[in-house]
Motif scaffolding. Structure first.
Motif, PDB file in Angstrom:
ATOM      1  N   PRO A  18      20.182  -8.063  12.590  1.00 29.12           N
ATOM      2  CA  PRO A  18      20.120  -8.519  11.199  1.00 29.12           C
ATOM      3  C   PRO A  18      21.196  -7.886  10.323  1.00 29.12           C
ATOM      4  N   PHE A  19      21.584  -8.589   9.287  1.00 30.17           N
ATOM      5  CA  PHE A  19      22.549  -8.080   8.314  1.00 30.17           C
ATOM      6  C   PHE A  19      21.923  -8.179   6.931  1.00 30.17           C
ATOM      7  N   ASP A  20      21.782  -7.032   6.272  1.00 30.48           N
ATOM      8  CA  ASP A  20      21.230  -6.976   4.919  1.00 30.48           C
ATOM      9  C   ASP A  20      22.324  -6.467   3.985  1.00 30.48           C
ATOM     10  N   PRO A  21      22.978  -7.363   3.232  1.00 33.72           N
ATOM     11  CA  PRO A  21      24.087  -6.962   2.359  1.00 33.72           C
ATOM     12  C   PRO A  21      23.702  -5.936   1.295  1.00 33.72           C
ATOM     13  N   ASP A  22      22.407  -5.812   0.987  1.00 29.37           N
ATOM     14  CA  ASP A  22      21.972  -4.809   0.024  1.00 29.37           C
ATOM     15  C   ASP A  22      21.977  -3.400   0.624  1.00 29.37           C
ATOM     16  N   LYS A  23      21.819  -3.329   1.953  1.00 29.65           N
ATOM     17  CA  LYS A  23      21.731  -2.025   2.623  1.00 29.65           C
ATOM     18  C   LYS A  23      22.899  -1.737   3.562  1.00 29.65           C
ATOM     19  N   GLN A  24      23.703  -2.755   3.877  1.00 26.30           N
ATOM     20  CA  GLN A  24      24.791  -2.586   4.842  1.00 26.30           C
ATOM     21  C   GLN A  24      26.080  -3.228   4.324  1.00 26.30           C
ATOM     22  N   ILE A  25      27.205  -2.750   4.880  1.00 22.32           N
ATOM     23  CA  ILE A  25      28.489  -3.408   4.617  1.00 22.32           C
ATOM     24  C   ILE A  25      29.090  -3.812   5.962  1.00 22.32           C
ATOM     25  N   ALA A  26      29.790  -4.935   5.968  1.00 28.15           N
ATOM     26  CA  ALA A  26      30.462  -5.398   7.181  1.00 28.15           C
ATOM     27  C   ALA A  26      31.733  -4.573   7.359  1.00 28.15           C
ATOM     28  N   VAL A  27      31.947  -4.092   8.577  1.00 31.73           N
ATOM     29  CA  VAL A  27      33.073  -3.209   8.865  1.00 31.73           C
ATOM     30  C   VAL A  27      33.700  -3.580  10.202  1.00 31.73           C
ATOM     31  N   ILE A  28      35.022  -3.424  10.281  1.00 36.06           N
ATOM     32  CA  ILE A  28      35.711  -3.509  11.565  1.00 36.06           C
ATOM     33  C   ILE A  28      36.222  -2.116  11.866  1.00 36.06           C
ATOM     34  N   LEU A  61      37.191 -12.986  14.899  1.00 35.42           N
ATOM     35  CA  LEU A  61      36.898 -12.519  13.551  1.00 35.42           C
ATOM     36  C   LEU A  61      36.281 -13.629  12.708  1.00 35.42           C
ATOM     37  N   GLU A  62      36.836 -14.814  12.797  1.00 37.31           N
ATOM     38  CA  GLU A  62      36.303 -15.956  12.048  1.00 37.31           C
ATOM     39  C   GLU A  62      34.878 -16.292  12.496  1.00 37.31           C
ATOM     40  N   LYS A  63      34.634 -16.206  13.802  1.00 40.11           N
ATOM     41  CA  LYS A  63      33.298 -16.489  14.326  1.00 40.11           C
ATOM     42  C   LYS A  63      32.286 -15.489  13.772  1.00 40.11           C
ATOM     43  N   PHE A  64      32.656 -14.215  13.727  1.00 42.49           N
ATOM     44  CA  PHE A  64      31.793 -13.173  13.186  1.00 42.49           C
ATOM     45  C   PHE A  64      31.504 -13.430  11.702  1.00 42.49           C
ATOM     46  N   LYS A  65      32.557 -13.703  10.937  1.00 37.86           N
ATOM     47  CA  LYS A  65      32.408 -13.942   9.505  1.00 37.86           C
ATOM     48  C   LYS A  65      31.547 -15.179   9.233  1.00 37.86           C
ATOM     49  N   GLU A  66      31.764 -16.217   9.999  1.00 33.80           N
ATOM     50  CA  GLU A  66      31.021 -17.465   9.838  1.00 33.80           C
ATOM     51  C   GLU A  66      29.541 -17.281  10.201  1.00 33.80           C
ATOM     52  N   THR A  67      29.267 -16.574  11.276  1.00 32.81           N
ATOM     53  CA  THR A  67      27.905 -16.360  11.735  1.00 32.81           C
ATOM     54  C   THR A  67      27.072 -15.611  10.701  1.00 32.81           C
ATOM     55  N   TYR A  68      27.674 -14.577  10.103  1.00 29.03           N
ATOM     56  CA  TYR A  68      26.941 -13.743   9.153  1.00 29.03           C
ATOM     57  C   TYR A  68      27.253 -14.072   7.694  1.00 29.03           C
ATOM     58  N   LYS A  69      27.990 -15.155   7.460  1.00 27.38           N
ATOM     59  CA  LYS A  69      28.328 -15.599   6.100  1.00 27.38           C
ATOM     60  C   LYS A  69      28.985 -14.480   5.286  1.00 27.38           C
ATOM     61  N   ILE A  70      30.039 -13.901   5.878  1.00 28.41           N
ATOM     62  CA  ILE A  70      30.760 -12.782   5.279  1.00 28.41           C
ATOM     63  C   ILE A  70      32.139 -13.264   4.830  1.00 28.41           C
ATOM     64  N   GLU A  71      32.553 -12.880   3.642  1.00 24.77           N
ATOM     65  CA  GLU A  71      33.876 -13.253   3.153  1.00 24.77           C
ATOM     66  C   GLU A  71      34.868 -12.111   3.294  1.00 24.77           C
ATOM     67  N   GLU A  72      34.429 -10.881   3.033  1.00 18.15           N
ATOM     68  CA  GLU A  72      35.323  -9.721   3.109  1.00 18.15           C
ATOM     69  C   GLU A  72      34.799  -8.719   4.119  1.00 18.15           C
ATOM     70  N   ILE A  73      35.720  -8.136   4.884  1.00 19.04           N
ATOM     71  CA  ILE A  73      35.354  -7.112   5.849  1.00 19.04           C
ATOM     72  C   ILE A  73      36.302  -5.931   5.661  1.00 19.04           C
ATOM     73  N   LYS A  74      35.706  -4.754   5.536  1.00 13.02           N
ATOM     74  CA  LYS A  74      36.464  -3.529   5.379  1.00 13.02           C
ATOM     75  C   LYS A  74      36.885  -3.029   6.767  1.00 13.02           C
ATOM     76  N   LYS A  75      38.131  -2.525   6.886  1.00 11.66           N
ATOM     77  CA  LYS A  75      38.601  -1.939   8.146  1.00 11.66           C
ATOM     78  C   LYS A  75      38.548  -0.422   8.037  1.00 11.66           C
ATOM     79  N   GLU A  76      38.062   0.219   9.093  1.00  7.66           N
ATOM     80  CA  GLU A  76      38.029   1.674   9.172  1.00  7.66           C
ATOM     81  C   GLU A  76      38.739   2.112  10.438  1.00  7.66           C
ATOM     82  N   TYR A  77      39.504   3.189  10.314  1.00  2.00           N
ATOM     83  CA  TYR A  77      40.258   3.714  11.459  1.00  2.00           C
ATOM     84  C   TYR A  77      39.705   5.053  11.900  1.00  2.00           C
TER      85      TYR A  77
END
Length: 77
Positions: A18-28, A61-77
């Motif tokens: 599950p993805f809860d935008p109130d409690k989580q952020i999408a990250v690569i 990346l597009e498949k991931f964004k589309e599946t979870y209805k995400i527009e922006e993803i933060k990248k972390e190194y």
């Protein structure tokens, strides 16, 4: 004799994660050494990262964004 496979297999996206935008952020998460990229969700509370899928190219990346209805993803190194 069976074949031996090396390396990671492509994970399919599971809606069981599950993805809860109130409690989580999408990250690569990006490896500086290998360049490997893994998409997932990071808890805003404690920073715990939940891996969802390996990102090999823009199509993944597009498949991931589309599946979870995400527009922006933060990248972390």
């Amino acid at each position: 004799m069976g074949l031996i496979h090396f390396g990671k297999k492509q994970k399919s996206i599971s809606k069981d994660i599950p993805f809860d935008p109130d409690k989580q952020i999408a990250v690569i998460k990006c490896s500086i050494c290998t360049g490997e990229q893994v998409a997932g969700f990071k808890s805003k509370e404690d920073g715990h990262f939940t891996e969802v899928m390996l990102i090999r190219d823009a199509k993944d990346l597009e498949k991931f964004k589309e599946t979870y209805k995400i527009e922006e993803i933060k990248k972390e190194y």
